[in-house]
Design a protein around this motif. Structure first.
Motif, PDB file in Angstrom:
ATOM      1  N   SER A 187       0.828  -1.206   0.000  1.00 58.18           N
ATOM      2  CA  SER A 187       0.000   0.000   0.000  1.00 58.18           C
ATOM      3  C   SER A 187       0.867   1.263   0.000  1.00 58.18           C
ATOM      4  O   SER A 187       1.906   1.317   0.669  1.00 58.18           O
ATOM      5  CB  SER A 187      -0.901   0.024   1.238  1.00 58.18           C
ATOM      6  OG  SER A 187      -1.546   1.277   1.358  1.00 58.18           O
ATOM      7  N   ASN A 189      -0.993   4.209   0.369  1.00 57.16           N
ATOM      8  CA  ASN A 189      -1.979   5.159   0.876  1.00 57.16           C
ATOM      9  C   ASN A 189      -1.330   6.154   1.834  1.00 57.16           C
ATOM     10  O   ASN A 189      -0.494   5.771   2.663  1.00 57.16           O
ATOM     11  CB  ASN A 189      -3.107   4.426   1.602  1.00 57.16           C
ATOM     12  CG  ASN A 189      -3.977   3.617   0.663  1.00 57.16           C
ATOM     13  OD1 ASN A 189      -4.026   3.904  -0.539  1.00 57.16           O
ATOM     14  ND2 ASN A 189      -4.662   2.611   1.183  1.00 57.16           N
ATOM     15  N   ASP A 194      -3.574  11.250  -4.029  1.00 60.13           N
ATOM     16  CA  ASP A 194      -4.452  10.230  -4.608  1.00 60.13           C
ATOM     17  C   ASP A 194      -4.401  10.234  -6.135  1.00 60.13           C
ATOM     18  O   ASP A 194      -4.407   9.167  -6.772  1.00 60.13           O
ATOM     19  CB  ASP A 194      -5.893  10.459  -4.144  1.00 60.13           C
ATOM     20  CG  ASP A 194      -6.100  10.051  -2.694  1.00 60.13           C
ATOM     21  OD1 ASP A 194      -5.260   9.292  -2.167  1.00 60.13           O
ATOM     22  OD2 ASP A 194      -7.090  10.496  -2.091  1.00 60.13           O
ATOM     23  N   ALA A 195      -4.349  11.439  -6.729  1.00 61.15           N
ATOM     24  CA  ALA A 195      -4.335  11.529  -8.191  1.00 61.15           C
ATOM     25  C   ALA A 195      -3.072  10.906  -8.769  1.00 61.15           C
ATOM     26  O   ALA A 195      -3.105  10.282  -9.845  1.00 61.15           O
ATOM     27  CB  ALA A 195      -4.459  12.984  -8.636  1.00 61.15           C
ATOM     28  N   LYS A 197      -1.292   8.496  -7.262  1.00 56.43           N
ATOM     29  CA  LYS A 197      -1.441   7.054  -7.028  1.00 56.43           C
ATOM     30  C   LYS A 197      -2.274   6.414  -8.135  1.00 56.43           C
ATOM     31  O   LYS A 197      -1.913   5.355  -8.674  1.00 56.43           O
ATOM     32  CB  LYS A 197      -2.096   6.826  -5.660  1.00 56.43           C
ATOM     33  CG  LYS A 197      -2.262   5.372  -5.258  1.00 56.43           C
ATOM     34  CD  LYS A 197      -2.803   5.293  -3.828  1.00 56.43           C
ATOM     35  CE  LYS A 197      -2.982   3.849  -3.388  1.00 56.43           C
ATOM     36  NZ  LYS A 197      -4.103   3.198  -4.099  1.00 56.43           N
ATOM     37  N   LYS A 198      -3.375   7.055  -8.512  1.00 52.39           N
ATOM     38  CA  LYS A 198      -4.248   6.521  -9.563  1.00 52.39           C
ATOM     39  C   LYS A 198      -3.532   6.531 -10.916  1.00 52.39           C
ATOM     40  O   LYS A 198      -3.701   5.604 -11.720  1.00 52.39           O
ATOM     41  CB  LYS A 198      -5.535   7.331  -9.626  1.00 52.39           C
ATOM     42  CG  LYS A 198      -6.441   7.127  -8.415  1.00 52.39           C
ATOM     43  CD  LYS A 198      -7.669   8.027  -8.476  1.00 52.39           C
ATOM     44  CE  LYS A 198      -8.542   7.840  -7.245  1.00 52.39           C
ATOM     45  NZ  LYS A 198      -9.715   8.756  -7.263  1.00 52.39           N
ATOM     46  N   TYR A 199      -2.740   7.573 -11.169  1.00 50.71           N
ATOM     47  CA  TYR A 199      -2.002   7.643 -12.441  1.00 50.71           C
ATOM     48  C   TYR A 199      -1.003   6.498 -12.537  1.00 50.71           C
ATOM     49  O   TYR A 199      -0.868   5.856 -13.585  1.00 50.71           O
ATOM     50  CB  TYR A 199      -1.282   8.983 -12.539  1.00 50.71           C
ATOM     51  CG  TYR A 199      -0.509   9.164 -13.831  1.00 50.71           C
ATOM     52  CD1 TYR A 199      -1.111   9.724 -14.950  1.00 50.71           C
ATOM     53  CD2 TYR A 199       0.830   8.772 -13.935  1.00 50.71           C
ATOM     54  CE1 TYR A 199      -0.411   9.877 -16.147  1.00 50.71           C
ATOM     55  CE2 TYR A 199       1.540   8.928 -15.118  1.00 50.71           C
ATOM     56  CZ  TYR A 199       0.912   9.485 -16.215  1.00 50.71           C
ATOM     57  OH  TYR A 199       1.612   9.630 -17.390  1.00 50.71           O
ATOM     58  N   GLU A 201      -1.137   3.604 -11.076  1.00 50.13           N
ATOM     59  CA  GLU A 201      -1.861   2.352 -11.271  1.00 50.13           C
ATOM     60  C   GLU A 201      -2.371   2.235 -12.711  1.00 50.13           C
ATOM     61  O   GLU A 201      -2.269   1.172 -13.328  1.00 50.13           O
ATOM     62  CB  GLU A 201      -3.033   2.282 -10.275  1.00 50.13           C
ATOM     63  CG  GLU A 201      -2.579   2.148  -8.837  1.00 50.13           C
ATOM     64  CD  GLU A 201      -3.723   2.317  -7.836  1.00 50.13           C
ATOM     65  OE1 GLU A 201      -4.837   2.733  -8.273  1.00 50.13           O
ATOM     66  OE2 GLU A 201      -3.520   2.066  -6.637  1.00 50.13           O
ATOM     67  N   LYS A 202      -2.887   3.351 -13.251  1.00 45.27           N
ATOM     68  CA  LYS A 202      -3.418   3.330 -14.612  1.00 45.27           C
ATOM     69  C   LYS A 202      -2.336   3.032 -15.636  1.00 45.27           C
ATOM     70  O   LYS A 202      -2.540   2.257 -16.585  1.00 45.27           O
ATOM     71  CB  LYS A 202      -4.073   4.673 -14.924  1.00 45.27           C
ATOM     72  CG  LYS A 202      -4.593   4.797 -16.344  1.00 45.27           C
ATOM     73  CD  LYS A 202      -5.127   6.198 -16.615  1.00 45.27           C
ATOM     74  CE  LYS A 202      -5.549   6.349 -18.071  1.00 45.27           C
ATOM     75  NZ  LYS A 202      -6.020   7.733 -18.363  1.00 45.27           N
TER      76      LYS A 202
END
Length: 208
Positions: A187, A189, A194-195, A197-199, A201-202
């Protein structure tokens, strides 16, 4: 939050009537950018009353294995996401645009030529202060910028060079630690925006 200026420094904080822009520079690989980077930039900017603090990613870091440095487009994209909600912070893409290995003296000399109405405050960690004598053209660089040191436990706040020392909340986060966590499926977190982290992962970054 108050800025502590060493006795060696003649630096004055920004006067209310100043017409010159007061700008901070935080350089780094930002691979990836994380909350410790953002906290340092924001805290220094507010403590010194700066107009802006620019995060300046390196094209090719002089002292980092190039194999671990992802494409600049990803690092820039993550920086844009990370600072989207903070009007104080911006990105300085000079070294990315220029490419190759860039040294701080050469970069700041060129930035001052491009922006002669600006006073620059170059932000470094307290652990880096002892290495300043080894920086390329350090004596000339001192004529171009004000150095801002972020206090770190276990490191002295004395230097032969003029340093503005700032207290910043200590966050033991590093990009190398985050890359390791991501690769191992741990993790991240509360360590990354957050943005960002999402990038990651994407785009499937740092998995190899």
């Amino acid at each position: 939050m108050h800025a502590n200026v060493t006795s060696h420094s003649q630096v004055q904080l920004k006067p209310q009537t100043a017409t010159r822009r007061q700008v901070g520079i935080l350089g780094g690989n930002f691979n990836p950018v994380h909350l410790a980077h953002l906290t340092a930039a924001d805290q220094v900017g507010h403590a010194l009353g700066l107009d802006k603090v620019y995060l300046m990613p390196e094209a090719i870091p002089p002292h980092v294995d190039q194999k671990t440095t992802i494409d600049a487009k990803h690092r820039l994209a993550m920086l844009e996401l990370a600072i989207a909600d903070n009007d104080l912070l911006e990105i300085e893409p000079f070294e990315i645009t220029r490419g190759g290995v860039n040294y701080t003296y050469e970069t700041m000399q060129r930035l001052i030529e491009l922006h002669p109405d600006t006073d620059y405050y170059f932000i470094i960690g307290g652990d880096m202060v002892e290495y300043l004598p080894k920086w390329k053209e350090i004596d000339r660089l001192l004529q171009l910028v004000h150095f801002v040191g972020i206090k770190r436990p276990g490191y002295q706040t004395t230097s032969a060079y003029p340093i503005i020392w700032i207290d910043v909340p200590l966050l033991e986060i590093s990009s190398s630690m985050l890359r390791k966590k991501i690769k191992e499926g741990c993790s991240t977190n509360y360590l990354l925006p957050d943005a960002v982290k999402k990038y990651i992962e994407k785009e499937g970054l740092y998995l190899e």
